[in-house]
Design an enzyme around this catalytic site. Structure first.
Site, short mmCIF file in Angstrom:
data_model
loop_
_atom_site.label_atom_id
_atom_site.label_comp_id
_atom_site.label_asym_id
_atom_site.label_seq_id
_atom_site.Cartn_x
_atom_site.Cartn_y
_atom_site.Cartn_z
CG ASP A 1 -38.88 -27.45 14.06
OD1 ASP A 1 -37.93 -27.61 13.67
OD2 ASP A 1 -39.45 -26.96 15.62
CG HIS B 1 -46.83 -25.78 21.97
ND1 HIS B 1 -46.12 -26.00 21.11
CD2 HIS B 1 -46.27 -26.07 23.35
CE1 HIS B 1 -44.65 -26.63 21.64
NE2 HIS B 1 -44.85 -26.44 22.96
CG LEU C 1 -57.61 -32.04 4.19
CD1 LEU C 1 -56.57 -31.74 3.11
CD2 LEU C 1 -57.44 -30.83 5.06
C1 LIG Z 1 -56.43 -35.16 16.05
C2 LIG Z 1 -55.52 -34.12 16.77
C3 LIG Z 1 -56.12 -32.89 17.10
O1 LIG Z 1 -55.15 -34.60 18.01
C4 LIG Z 1 -53.89 -34.91 18.42
C5 LIG Z 1 -52.77 -33.97 17.77
C6 LIG Z 1 -51.34 -34.07 18.14
C7 LIG Z 1 -51.27 -35.31 19.39
C8 LIG Z 1 -49.65 -35.38 19.60
N1 LIG Z 1 -49.28 -34.18 20.03
C9 LIG Z 1 -49.57 -33.47 21.31
C10 LIG Z 1 -49.06 -34.73 22.22
C11 LIG Z 1 -47.63 -34.90 22.23
N2 LIG Z 1 -47.38 -36.06 21.73
O2 LIG Z 1 -46.65 -34.15 22.61
C12 LIG Z 1 -48.43 -33.63 19.38
O3 LIG Z 1 -47.86 -34.03 18.43
C13 LIG Z 1 -47.73 -32.24 19.71
C14 LIG Z 1 -46.59 -31.96 19.93
N3 LIG Z 1 -46.50 -30.53 20.16
N4 LIG Z 1 -47.69 -30.11 19.76
C15 LIG Z 1 -47.75 -28.63 19.91
C16 LIG Z 1 -48.12 -28.00 18.41
C17 LIG Z 1 -49.06 -27.67 17.76
C18 LIG Z 1 -49.47 -27.01 16.86
C19 LIG Z 1 -48.51 -27.13 15.71
C20 LIG Z 1 -47.24 -27.96 16.05
C21 LIG Z 1 -47.18 -28.38 17.63
C22 LIG Z 1 -48.55 -31.15 19.58
C23 LIG Z 1 -49.76 -31.05 19.23
C24 LIG Z 1 -50.92 -30.87 19.99
C25 LIG Z 1 -52.08 -30.75 19.60
C26 LIG Z 1 -52.48 -30.31 18.51
S1 LIG Z 1 -54.00 -30.11 17.79
C27 LIG Z 1 -53.55 -29.78 15.91
C28 LIG Z 1 -51.91 -30.09 16.34
C29 LIG Z 1 -51.53 -30.35 17.33
C30 LIG Z 1 -50.30 -30.63 17.99
C31 LIG Z 1 -52.10 -35.90 19.90
C32 LIG Z 1 -53.70 -35.86 19.36
#
Ligand SMILES: CC(C)Oc1ccc(CN(CCC(N)=O)C(=O)c2cnn(Cc3ccccc3)c2-c2ccc3sccc3c2)cc1
Length: 258
Positions: free
Chosen positions: A38, A55, A149
């Site tokens: 967060d 992000h 991991l």
């Molecule tokens: C296997 C992995 C690589 O694939 C996925 C991973 C997540 C999602 C879902 N997702 C994105 C879509 C949504 N639901 O908003 C989130 O949960 C979301 C919401 N905020 N942030 C920014 C954020 C970036 C980094 C840290 C916190 C938040 C993210 C996000 C988007 C892409 C990545 S990549 C590594 C982390 C991450 C986080 C779908 C597929």
């Protein structure tokens, strides 16, 4: 390949951290660490940058912490990208977020594979756009035989809806005679959750100063050590992560016993 692996393993970890890593590795490290990531938005705002810059920075931290967790022998790292659904994100940000997973995997999946990391996801995958789901499924496929991991992303995950879904499936199984009401116990119930046979998190970290669980792994974190930091996710680094692990190792852990 061997030297590449060796170099890859240690390359991204700062010298100052390596000593602390050895000390942490000399004691029991938590098997399963969960992180509520967060603070991306606030980080960007404080630097007068667009939210998507937060992000983007946050994604780099995911890689850094995954590599470190893998190196100190943590079995599972579950990441929850906390997004306050209650307010409307601007469309440009939602579009960017949906593309971020593909970008993350394009850039980092080779290194994660080199480090023997296994990628998995929990949550309602149905709500993820098909192009995003495609790259995620490919990453899961390409890493399924790794045994380092387990990097577990919670996508569109909500604990209460997970519990309701479990109850509905249990009722269904009782009705069609798959299980008997008197057989239901905590172990059986846990099998119906999205986390299935994943061990409960030993340590839960939340960044950005919020002291809340935000409907994340409520059942699974019944005995989980909670560690909060004011640090915003994009500023979270190996030092902060080791602070949490060292704190965990200091706390004598009692499972509700005396
Ligand atoms: C296997 C992995 C690589 O694939 C996925 C991973 C997540 C999602 C879902 N997702 C994105 C879509 C949504 N639901 O908003 C989130 O949960 C979301 C919401 N905020 N942030 C920014 C954020 C970036 C980094 C840290 C916190 C938040 C993210 C996000 C988007 C892409 C990545 S990549 C590594 C982390 C991450 C986080 C779908 C597929």
């Amino acid at each position: 390949m061997f030297y590449k692996k060796l170099f890859n393993k240690q390359s991204s970890i700062p010298e100052s951290i390596k000593e602390r890593m050895e000390l942490v590795k000399s004691q029991a490290v938590p098997d399963h660490v969960a992180i509520i990531m967060d603070g991306n938005g606030r980080w960007a705002k404080s630097r007068a940058l667009p939210r998507i810059a937060g992000h983007h920075e946050g994604m780099k931290v995911v890689r850094k912490i995954a590599i470190l967790a893998n190196n100190i022998g943590i079995q599972t790292l579950t990441l929850f990208a906390f997004s306050t659904e209650n307010w409307k994100r601007p469309k440009s940000e939602v579009d960017y977020l949906m593309k971020l997973p593909a970008e993350f995997l394009d850039i980092y999946l080779p290194e994660l594979i080199d480090n023997n990391v296994k990628v998995q996801v929990i949550g309602e995958k149905e709500k993820i756009p098909s192009h995003t789901l495609l790259v995620v499924e490919k990453a899961i496929e390409r890493t399924k035989n790794n045994n380092g991991l387990l990097l577990n992303f919670a996508l569109n995950y909500g604990s209460r809806s997970e519990i309701i879904m479990a109850i509905k499936n249990i009722v269904k199984d009782i009705k069609c005679g798959n299980i008997n009401e008197r057989d239901i116990n905590e172990d059986i119930f846990s099998q119906y959750l999205m986390t299935k046979d994943l061990a409960d998190p030993d340590l839960l970290i939340r960044t950005s100063g919020e002291i809340r669980l935000s409907n994340f792994m409520l059942w699974q974190s019944a005995y989980t050590e909670l560690w909060f930091t004011d640090c915003l996710w994009p500023d979270f680094d190996e030092g902060h992560f080791l602070d949490a692990i060292e704190q965990y190792q200091k706390r004598s852990r009692r499972f509700g016993g005396i």
